[in-house]
Enzyme design. Structure first.
Site, short mmCIF file in Angstrom:
data_model
loop_
_atom_site.label_atom_id
_atom_site.label_comp_id
_atom_site.label_asym_id
_atom_site.label_seq_id
_atom_site.Cartn_x
_atom_site.Cartn_y
_atom_site.Cartn_z
N GLY A 27 2.82 -1.18 4.29
CA GLY A 27 2.87 0.24 3.95
C GLY A 27 4.31 0.68 3.74
O GLY A 27 4.90 0.50 2.68
N GLY A 28 4.90 1.22 4.80
CA GLY A 28 6.24 1.82 4.70
C GLY A 28 7.28 0.95 4.01
O GLY A 28 8.03 1.43 3.14
N GLU A 41 -7.02 4.61 7.54
CA GLU A 41 -6.81 6.05 7.27
C GLU A 41 -8.02 6.65 6.56
O GLU A 41 -8.35 7.82 6.77
CB GLU A 41 -5.51 6.24 6.46
CG GLU A 41 -4.29 6.00 7.34
CD GLU A 41 -3.06 5.46 6.62
OE1 GLU A 41 -2.98 5.57 5.39
OE2 GLU A 41 -2.18 4.92 7.31
N ASN A 46 0.88 -1.18 0.00
CA ASN A 46 0.00 0.00 0.00
C ASN A 46 0.91 1.22 0.00
O ASN A 46 1.50 1.55 1.03
CB ASN A 46 -0.89 -0.04 1.24
CG ASN A 46 -1.72 1.22 1.41
OD1 ASN A 46 -1.78 2.05 0.50
ND2 ASN A 46 -2.33 1.37 2.58
N TRP A 47 1.00 1.87 -1.16
CA TRP A 47 1.93 3.00 -1.28
C TRP A 47 1.39 4.28 -0.68
O TRP A 47 2.10 5.28 -0.60
CB TRP A 47 2.29 3.23 -2.76
CG TRP A 47 3.06 2.11 -3.38
CD1 TRP A 47 3.52 0.97 -2.77
CD2 TRP A 47 3.49 2.02 -4.75
NE1 TRP A 47 4.19 0.18 -3.68
CE2 TRP A 47 4.19 0.80 -4.90
CE3 TRP A 47 3.33 2.85 -5.87
CZ2 TRP A 47 4.74 0.40 -6.12
CZ3 TRP A 47 3.89 2.45 -7.09
CH2 TRP A 47 4.58 1.24 -7.20
N GLY A 78 2.25 2.07 10.80
CA GLY A 78 3.18 3.18 10.69
C GLY A 78 3.88 3.53 11.99
O GLY A 78 4.54 4.56 12.09
N SER A 125 3.17 -2.34 10.32
CA SER A 125 4.61 -2.43 10.58
C SER A 125 5.22 -3.78 10.20
O SER A 125 6.11 -4.28 10.87
CB SER A 125 4.92 -2.10 12.05
OG SER A 125 4.55 -0.75 12.33
N GLU A 127 -5.61 -5.11 10.20
CA GLU A 127 -4.55 -4.15 10.52
C GLU A 127 -4.88 -3.43 11.81
O GLU A 127 -5.68 -2.48 11.81
CB GLU A 127 -4.43 -3.10 9.40
CG GLU A 127 -4.14 -3.69 8.04
CD GLU A 127 -3.59 -2.62 7.09
OE1 GLU A 127 -2.43 -2.73 6.70
OE2 GLU A 127 -4.33 -1.68 6.78
N HIS A 158 -9.61 1.17 4.43
CA HIS A 158 -8.35 1.32 5.18
C HIS A 158 -8.59 2.25 6.37
O HIS A 158 -9.37 3.20 6.28
CB HIS A 158 -7.26 1.89 4.26
CG HIS A 158 -5.91 1.85 4.92
ND1 HIS A 158 -5.50 2.82 5.81
CD2 HIS A 158 -4.90 0.95 4.84
CE1 HIS A 158 -4.29 2.51 6.24
NE2 HIS A 158 -3.90 1.38 5.68
P1 PGA Z 1 2.72 0.17 7.66
O1 PGA Z 1 1.28 0.41 6.98
O2 PGA Z 1 3.27 -1.11 7.07
O3 PGA Z 1 3.52 1.37 7.26
O4 PGA Z 1 2.49 0.06 9.12
C1 PGA Z 1 0.41 -0.66 6.75
C2 PGA Z 1 -0.89 -0.16 6.15
O5 PGA Z 1 -1.38 0.91 6.55
O6 PGA Z 1 -1.47 -0.80 5.25
#
Ligand code: PGA
Length: 250
Positions: free
Chosen positions: A234-235, A97, A10-11, A173, A213, A167, A95
């Site tokens: 993500g990251g 966010e 997930n960019w 993050g 993470s 998640e 998601h």
């Molecule tokens: P992260 O993000 O790997 O940076 O914790 C995961 C995500 O939000 O899908």
């Protein structure tokens, strides 16, 4: 039941189209060397460049969200139908966010999910509790509400392609990863919810990804758990070396 693992990146709101295309190109060998499915989810503006770079490889390209109406006067939105027409295969939905910053609810996630299924996009339904919810003992209640809300009105036949991503919001993050025991426990509970909704056979076929993470050094242990069928990253999906190492850890 053997489930093909899915490793998804997930960019978020990162990488220009050119940077994304370069990242996809750099990931081609890692995707060729695994039996897992590999997916990247660029920004809307980066989808075409990523899809071009992925053509002919084992890398699949998906979007990070979609709107439920097929077309119309909805300034700034992108429909599932448009994503499908652009040649994409998957779409992330719900998601945390999106829920936290853009007011998405289980009901709007359900509408998006129905629209995605309608056009043949694979929905990756994201769920997960906040730290406050976990600490208040509400983990199961929150997951149940998110799963039943997002899947309302849908049966096993329509949800044959469903992917779920668990998640925990407190792990996204933050560098704080759920322990493998915490993750497996939540995944097993999510699968029990899917059994209630879809029946045992269909629930056994759903891939449940862990996200929050995920890094090269924790991916293998997470992925070895019985109900963890891949990762939503993500990251660590923004750099070819770290994402390739996670792919290789499956
Ligand atoms: P992260 O993000 O790997 O940076 O914790 C995961 C995500 O939000 O899908």
């Amino acid at each position: 039941m053997a489930r093909t693992p899915l490793i998804a990146g997930n960019w978020k709101m990162h990488l220009s189209p050119a940077e994304g295309a370069a990242l996809v190109t750099a990931l081609v060998p890692a995707a060729a060397a695994t039996t897992a499915e590999v997916l990247v989810c660029p920004t809307f503006i980066g989808l075409a460049a990523a899809a071009n770079a992925a053509a002919g490889s084992r890398i699949q390209v998906g979007a990070q969200n979609c709107y439920w109406e097929p077309q119309g006067a909805f300034t700034g939105e992108i429909s599932a139908a448009l994503l499908k027409a652009a040649g994409l295969s998957h779409v992330l939905l719900g998601h945390s966010e999106r829920r936290q910053y853009f007011g998405e609810t289980d009901q709007t996630v359900n509408q998006r999910l129905v629209a995605a299924l309608e056009v043949g996009l694979v929905p990756v339904l994201c769920i997960g509790e906040t730290l406050a919810e976990r600490e208040a003992g509400r983990l199961q209640e929150v997951l149940r509400q998110q799963v039943t809300g997002a899947l309302a009105g849908l049966d096993a036949a329509r949800l044959a392609t469903l992917v779920v991503a668990y998640e925990p919001v407190w792990a996204i993050g933050t560098g704080v990863v759920a322990t493998t025991a915490q993750a497996q426990e939540a995944h097993a509970f999510v699968r029990s919810l899917l059994v209630d909704q879809l029946g045992a056979a269909a629930a056994a076929a759903v891939r449940i990804l862990y996200g929050g993470s995920v890094k090269p050094d924790n991916a293998a242990e997470l992925m070895a758990q019985a109900d963890i069928d891949g990762a939503l990253v993500g990251g660590a999906s923004l750099k070819a070396d770290s994402f390739a190492a996670i792919i290789a850890a499956v």
